[in-house]
Design an enzyme around this catalytic site. Structure first.
Site, short mmCIF file in Angstrom:
data_model
loop_
_atom_site.label_atom_id
_atom_site.label_comp_id
_atom_site.label_asym_id
_atom_site.label_seq_id
_atom_site.Cartn_x
_atom_site.Cartn_y
_atom_site.Cartn_z
N ASP A 39 21.44 70.91 -47.28
CA ASP A 39 20.53 71.47 -47.86
C ASP A 39 20.25 71.69 -46.03
OD1 ASP A 39 18.25 72.78 -47.72
OD2 ASP A 39 17.86 71.71 -49.24
N GLY A 62 11.07 77.23 -46.46
CA GLY A 62 10.79 78.50 -47.71
C GLY A 62 11.48 79.56 -47.98
N LYS A 118 16.41 77.25 -49.95
CA LYS A 118 17.29 76.03 -49.55
C LYS A 118 18.13 75.45 -50.12
CE LYS A 118 16.24 74.91 -45.86
NZ LYS A 118 14.94 76.17 -45.37
N SER A 119 16.64 74.81 -51.05
CA SER A 119 16.39 73.54 -51.54
C SER A 119 16.76 74.36 -52.99
CB SER A 119 15.20 72.74 -51.71
OG SER A 119 15.38 71.78 -49.46
N TYR A 120 15.67 74.87 -53.27
CA TYR A 120 15.52 75.98 -54.86
C TYR A 120 17.18 75.85 -55.18
CZ TYR A 120 14.58 78.99 -58.40
OH TYR A 120 14.45 79.22 -60.12
N GLY A 136 15.00 74.22 -42.11
CA GLY A 136 14.53 75.51 -41.52
C GLY A 136 15.29 76.71 -40.63
P1 ADP Z 1 13.39 75.88 -48.32
O1 ADP Z 1 14.13 74.53 -48.82
O2 ADP Z 1 14.50 76.52 -47.67
O3 ADP Z 1 11.95 75.61 -47.67
P2 ADP Z 1 12.44 75.80 -51.14
O4 ADP Z 1 14.17 75.85 -51.77
O5 ADP Z 1 11.34 74.80 -51.24
O6 ADP Z 1 12.69 76.52 -49.34
O7 ADP Z 1 11.39 77.22 -51.78
C1 ADP Z 1 10.63 77.08 -51.17
C2 ADP Z 1 9.68 78.13 -52.77
O8 ADP Z 1 10.38 79.04 -53.21
C3 ADP Z 1 10.19 77.37 -53.74
O9 ADP Z 1 8.35 76.88 -54.69
C4 ADP Z 1 11.06 77.34 -54.77
O10 ADP Z 1 10.46 77.07 -55.59
C5 ADP Z 1 10.87 78.87 -54.52
N1 ADP Z 1 11.90 79.28 -54.52
C6 ADP Z 1 12.90 79.94 -53.95
N2 ADP Z 1 13.85 80.50 -53.76
C7 ADP Z 1 13.74 80.41 -55.79
C8 ADP Z 1 13.94 81.85 -56.51
N3 ADP Z 1 15.40 82.15 -56.49
N4 ADP Z 1 13.53 81.77 -57.70
C9 ADP Z 1 12.11 80.99 -58.14
N5 ADP Z 1 11.55 80.47 -57.07
C10 ADP Z 1 12.23 80.54 -55.69
MG MG Z 2 13.73 72.59 -48.05
#
Ligand code: ADP
Ligand code: MG
Length: 360
Positions: free
Chosen positions: A245, A98, A101-103, A248
C-alpha cells in the site's frame, strides 16, 4: 519453469466522497469495458487508456458497480493460484491520497479488501488439503517505509531503528532483522495486522482527514512441503507474496504541506520518484527488446535509488507475477492527479516479469 508475463493493471474508480457530493463536483472519468476515458475539465480534451481491468466503483448499487468481492475474485484469486504453483507474486496499490488504495488492499469495516480476503481464502485452501504428504507453513512480516527508513510493524518499538535492506544469493533481497511471524489460522493474521496497522505512521493533511504518509509492505511466505515416502526426502516450494500500500502519489503543492510534512513529502517522493524511474527504465527496456532490434541498448534500472525500489526489485521486472492497482478519484478537481496515475499505470503495463517456481 520460467513464465513471462506483463505487469497486470487494474484501475479502480471510487465513488464521490461527502465533500464532492456537497460541492456537486463534476465527474471526469468514464469506464466502459477495459477502456478508461478522462476528460480535461478545462479544455474538454479526452484521453483514453486501456487496461487489463477497469473497476467502476462510482455508483454503489449500479449494474456496473465493482464490489470488493468482484475485485478479489479477479485479482485475489489470481495471485493465490500463482502462489500455489510456487511463484512469487505482488500486488501494489498506487494513487493519490484518498483515491482508494487502502480500501482496495485492506478494506473498510464490513468491506474487507484483497489482503484479508486473500488470507482467509489461503487458510481455507490449506484446511481443505487432504493429502497427508503435503504440509503448509505460512509466515508473515509487515514493514513500513517512512522517510526512507524501514521499520518493522511487528516490533513493539518500530521507531527504535531503521532496518537495512540486504541481498544474498540464497535469500534474494531481504530486510535484515525483520520479524517473521508464523501463523496457523486467519485469526492469527488478523490480530497481527491490527497490531501492525496501529504502528503505522499516520498524519493529518488537507487532502484527507487521516492519510497515510508511508509505504507499507505485508509479506506472506507460503511454503509447501512434500514428503516423498519412497525416497524418504522432503522438498519445499516457497512463494513470497508482497502486498503493498503505497503512500499518496500527489505532488506536494496540493496538500498544503509545510515544515515536517514538507520534509516527509520529499522523502516519500524520493521513493515514489525512484519507483517512477524504475518503471520507466523497465518499460523502455521491454519496448526495446520487443522491437527485435539487436543493438537495442538496455537502460540501467535504478533499483538502488530508494528503499522502496530495493524491496520491490523482484516484483518489478524480476521473479514475480505482479498486479498494480491504480486507485483514482472520479472528481473533476482531481483531474491532473488522475491523469498522472493513469499514465503511470500505462507505463507500468509495459513491464515484463519472468517468474520461476521456487523449489528446493
Ligand atoms: P487511500 O488509501 O488511497 O488514501 P482510502 O482507501 O483510505 O484512500 O479511501 C478514502 C475513502 O474513500 C475511504 O473512506 C474509503 O472507505 C472510501 N473509498 C475508497 N474506495 C472506495 C470504493 N471503491 N468504494 C467505496 N468507498 C471507497
Ligand atoms: Mg491509505
Amino acid at each position: 519453469m520460467a513464465d513471462t508475463s506483463s505487469v497486470q493493471i487494474a484501475v479502480r474508480m471510487r465513488p464521490f466522497n461527502e465533500r464532492e457530493k456537497k460541492l456537486k463536483t463534476a465527474k471526469c472519468v468514464e469506464m466502459v469495458g477495459q477502456m478508461c476515458t478522462v476528460t480535461d475539465p478545462e479544455s474538454g480534451k479526452e484521453r483514453q487508456f486501456s487496461f487489463n481491468y477497469c473497476y467502476d466503483s462510482f455508483q454503489p448499487g449500479s449494474e456496473h458497480f465493482a464490489s470488493q468481492e468482484m475485485v478479489f475474485r479477479d485479482l485475489g484469486i489470481s495471485y493465490l493460484e500463482n502462489a500455489w504453483k510456487g511463484y512469487n507474486c505482488s500486488i501494489f496499490a498506487y494513487g493519490q491520497t484518498g483515491a482508494g488504495k487502502s480500501y482496495s488492499m485492506t478494506g473498510a469495516p464490513g468491506q474487507p479488501g484483497i489482503i484479508p480476503r486473500g488470507l482467509a481464502e489461503m487458510f481455507q485452501r490449506i484446511d481443505a488439503n487432504d493429502d497427508p504428504d503435503l504440509s503448509f507453513r505460512v509466515e508473515v512480516s509487515f514493514l513500513e517505509i517512512y522517510m526512507e527508513k524501514v521499520r518493522d510493524l511487528f516490533s513493539a518499538t518500530p521507531t527504535a531503528g531503521s532496518l537495512k535492506v540486504r541481498e544474498s544469493p540464497k535469500l534474494g533481497i531481504y530486510v535484515e532483522g525483520l520479524k517473521k511471524e508464523r501463523v496457523a489460522c486467519y485469526e492469527d493474521v488478523e490480530q497481527l495486522m491490527e497490531l501492525g496497522n496501529t504502528m503505522r505512521t499516520v498524519a493529518q493533511t488537507n487532502m484527507n482527514a487521516v492519510s497515510s504518509r508511508s509505504h507499507s509492505v505485508l509479506t506472506v511466505l507460503l511454503t509447501q512441503t512434500r514428503i516423498n515416502k519412497e525416497s524418504m526426502t522432503a522438498s519445499d516450494m516457497t512463494s513470497k507474496i508482497n502486498l503493498i500500500d503505497l503512500a499518496g502519489s500527489e505532488r506536494q503543492g496540493k496538500t498544503g504541506a509545510e515544515g515536517q510534512r514538507l520534509k516527509e513529502g520529499s522523502a516519500i517522493n524520493q521513493s515514489l520518484t525512484a519507483l517512477g524511474n524504475v518503471i520507466e527504465a523497465l518499460a523502455d527496456n521491454c519496448v526495446a527488446s520487443a522491437s527485435g532490434k539487436k543493438k537495442a541498448k538496455k537502460r540501467l534500472v535504478p533499483y538502488r535509488d530508494s528503499k522502496l525500489t530495493r524491496i520491490l526489485q523482484e516484483s518489478l521486472g524480476g521473479n514475480a507475477k505482479t498486479i498494480m492497482v491504480a486507485a483514482i478519484s472520479p472528481a473533476a478537481d482531481n483531474f491532473k492527479e488522475t491523469l498522472s496515475t493513469l499514465r503511470y499505470a500505462n507505463r507500468a503495463s509495459k513491464i515484463q516479469n519472468v517468474a520461476v517456481i521456487n523449489e528446493s
